[in-house]
Design an enzyme around this catalytic site. Structure first.
Site, short mmCIF file in Angstrom:
data_model
loop_
_atom_site.label_atom_id
_atom_site.label_comp_id
_atom_site.label_asym_id
_atom_site.label_seq_id
_atom_site.Cartn_x
_atom_site.Cartn_y
_atom_site.Cartn_z
CG ASN A 56 -1.84 1.14 1.32
OD1 ASN A 56 -1.78 2.05 0.48
ND2 ASN A 56 -2.71 1.14 2.31
CE LYS A 98 -0.41 2.65 6.30
NZ LYS A 98 -1.83 2.79 6.43
NE ARG A 102 -5.95 1.83 -0.41
CZ ARG A 102 -5.92 3.01 0.19
NH1 ARG A 102 -4.80 3.45 0.70
NH2 ARG A 102 -7.00 3.74 0.26
CG HIS A 144 -13.13 3.46 2.62
ND1 HIS A 144 -13.90 4.44 3.20
CD2 HIS A 144 -11.85 3.74 2.95
CE1 HIS A 144 -13.11 5.29 3.85
NE2 HIS A 144 -11.86 4.89 3.70
N GLY A 146 -13.39 5.33 9.75
CA GLY A 146 -12.02 5.51 10.24
C GLY A 146 -11.69 6.98 10.14
N GLY A 162 -10.94 8.32 7.26
CA GLY A 162 -11.87 8.51 6.15
C GLY A 162 -13.07 7.62 6.44
NE ARG A 190 -10.55 12.46 3.86
CZ ARG A 190 -10.43 11.18 3.53
NH1 ARG A 190 -11.21 10.66 2.60
NH2 ARG A 190 -9.53 10.42 4.10
NE ARG A 207 -7.55 6.75 19.37
CZ ARG A 207 -6.67 6.00 18.71
NH1 ARG A 207 -6.27 4.87 19.21
NH2 ARG A 207 -6.20 6.38 17.54
CB ILE A 254 -14.79 5.50 14.25
CG1 ILE A 254 -13.71 6.58 14.31
CG2 ILE A 254 -16.06 5.96 14.95
CD1 ILE A 254 -14.01 7.83 13.48
CD GLU A 258 -12.29 -2.60 13.12
OE1 GLU A 258 -11.33 -2.84 13.85
OE2 GLU A 258 -12.21 -2.55 11.87
CD GLU A 289 -9.05 -1.07 3.83
OE1 GLU A 289 -8.57 -0.78 4.93
OE2 GLU A 289 -9.43 -0.22 3.01
P1 ADP Z 1 -7.58 5.15 8.79
O1 ADP Z 1 -8.72 5.65 7.97
O2 ADP Z 1 -6.43 6.10 8.87
O3 ADP Z 1 -7.19 3.72 8.51
P2 ADP Z 1 -8.58 4.08 11.30
O4 ADP Z 1 -9.48 3.06 10.70
O5 ADP Z 1 -7.37 3.61 12.02
O6 ADP Z 1 -8.16 5.19 10.25
O7 ADP Z 1 -9.47 4.95 12.30
C1 ADP Z 1 -8.99 6.06 12.97
C2 ADP Z 1 -10.07 6.54 13.93
O8 ADP Z 1 -10.43 5.43 14.77
C3 ADP Z 1 -9.63 7.66 14.84
O9 ADP Z 1 -10.64 8.66 14.88
C4 ADP Z 1 -9.50 6.99 16.18
O10 ADP Z 1 -9.87 7.85 17.20
C5 ADP Z 1 -10.50 5.87 16.09
N1 ADP Z 1 -10.08 4.80 17.02
C6 ADP Z 1 -9.07 3.94 16.86
N2 ADP Z 1 -8.94 3.15 17.95
C7 ADP Z 1 -9.88 3.54 18.82
C8 ADP Z 1 -10.26 3.14 20.13
N3 ADP Z 1 -9.63 2.15 20.76
N4 ADP Z 1 -11.31 3.79 20.69
C9 ADP Z 1 -11.96 4.78 20.04
N5 ADP Z 1 -11.64 5.21 18.81
C10 ADP Z 1 -10.63 4.61 18.21
#
Ligand code: ADP
Length: 399
Positions: free
Chosen positions: A7, A14, A90, A180, A210, A212, A241, A285, A332, A334, A384
């Site tokens: 990626n 990555k 990717r 996505h 996430g 995005g 965004r 967070r 988010i 998850e 992914e």
């Molecule tokens: P990306 O799109 O960069 O892959 P991620 O899927 O890692 O992003 O998501 C990032 C978001 O997920 C952030 O807003 C972060 O706060 C949230 N997040 C990640 N882990 C946790 C957690 N344990 N509790 C709450 N929110 C989380």
């Protein structure tokens, strides 16, 4: 059979090495600051680590560092790259050209390059990385490209067209492409497995939340609509965004502050969303913490985010004339029980019911709806890289 998944961004790369016999990750890592200085951080599945600063003027040197990490470092996992059967890349933007994953050849590379106008931060970097891969690993390892957009290519014109003068679609291919897709594909496949049903027989809404964010409606086994659009700016508010807003608000601000199109682009992509509203952070967070401390703008950002997500889910329920399963994924999706609870409570009119204890679980695959819920609700960690590896294996095994 081992598949190497890449990626690549313009200054980062990555990667994961996946053993497809058991779909286990053998090693993963990240090269950063490509073109500036260069560093690699590599981790084997058993916890061994290798970290180094090494010059990476281009992606080629980054791949050479990866080869060293994988085959010679204290965290080596293979003896030689000859053990790798294929490489899966990717790719962010496949436009209307790529309806599925495919093998890399000169035409594919030039098409990905031509689509760079629609993904200037990503597609040119992907092309550089693929060329560097060919240089480092030679032509004998097949390379496959997997597009974030291809899963959405099944959308009907009524979903992907913008109500602009038709000439912009004809001249510049301005339409919705989504993003996505690899994640929505992976998660919706998992929903079908967990439901023990053919995907064609269930209406699914997948929420990838996430940094995005996008939400996708899947009916008859295929994507029928998705929230991201011509670019990943569309849809609802994300980390930085804005999501969809009235374009007149932007032309108004541009006139007031004498801003260029590029300035507006930066504002909408990098300074808006959760960051723009909360003024605290783009990370949920931090915003949750600030909200608990009484920060009004953080609370506003959270309530806007939840409301906008709920409305997209509602739209797609209407678009599909119902829904059988809703799945949450991404950092988010998850990890945020409060958001999931909010969305499900507001779908009470469909008798959606979730188990409060199960909903507290974070980052694991779980059905959080109760047995008598009108709709099944899942949390499904996305993967992914595995989806890319599966597509790559599928294509090279037919060679
Ligand atoms: P990306 O799109 O960069 O892959 P991620 O899927 O890692 O992003 O998501 C990032 C978001 O997920 C952030 O807003 C972060 O706060 C949230 N997040 C990640 N882990 C946790 C957690 N344990 N509790 C709450 N929110 C989380």
């Amino acid at each position: 059979m081992k598949i190497f998944v890449v990626n690549a961004g313009s200054s980062s790369l990555k990667y994961q090495l996946i053993d497809m016999d058991n779909e286990e990750v053998l090693a993963k890592g990240l090269c950063e600051r490509i073109g500036v200085t260069g560093c690699i951080s590599h981790k084997a599945a058993d916890g061994r680590k290798y970290e180094a600063e090494t010059p990476m003027p281009t992606h080629s040197e980054a791949f050479e560092a990866v080869v060293f990490a994988m085959t010679k470092s204290e965290a080596k996992v293979i003896d030689s790259f000859d053990e790798i059967s294929a490489i899966g890349h990717r790719i962010v933007q496949g436009g209307a050209i790529f309806k599925g994953s495919c093998l890399v050849n000169d035409k594919v590379l030039s098409d990905i390059s031509d689509l760079g106008a629609m993904a200037p931060l990503h597609n040119p970097a992907h092309v550089l990385a693929i060329k560097a891969c060919i240089k480092t690993f030679g032509e004998k390892i097949p390379q496959v490209v997997v597009f974030d957009t291809s899963f959405h290519q099944t959308m009907p014109p009524k979903a992907y067209m913008y109500a602009l003068p038709y000439e912009y679609y004809e001249k510049y291919q301005v339409r919705k492409y989504g993003a996505h897709g690899t994640s929505h594909h992976f998660v919706s496949d998992r929903v079908a497995v967990l439901e023990n049903k053919d995907k064609k027989d269930i209406k699914i809404i997948t929420c990838h939340l996430g940094n995005g964010c996008s939400i996708t409606a899947i009916k008859d086994g295929v994507c029928v609509d998705t929230s991201m659009g011509f670019t990943p700016l569309d849809g609802f508010m994300m980390g930085t965004r804005s999501g969809t807003i009235d374009p007149s608000a932007l032309t108004y601000i541009a006139e007031k502050d004498n801003l260029s199109a590029a300035d507006i682009n930066t504002i909408c992509n990098k300074k808006s969303g959760m960051l723009g509203i909360s003024g605290v952070s783009n990370d949920n967070r931090d915003i949750e913490k600030a909200g608990k401390e009484g920060n009004e703008r953080a609370l506003l950002a959270t309530s806007m985010q939840r409301y906008q997500i709920l409305k997209f889910v509602g739209q797609y329920i209407a678009a599909m004339n119902g829904v059988d399963a809703i799945a949450f994924t991404g950092g988010i999706g998850e990890n945020d029980p409060g958001l999931r609870q909010y969305v499900c409570e507001n779908l009470g009119f469909l008798n959606v019911k979730i188990d409060g204890e199960l909903n507290k679980l974070r980052g694991q695959e779980v059905k959080i709806s109760t047995a008598d819920s009108g709709v099944d609700v899942f949390v499904i960690p996305t993967n992914e890289e595995l989806a890319i590896a599966r597509d790559t294996l599928d294509i090279v095994s037919k060679l």
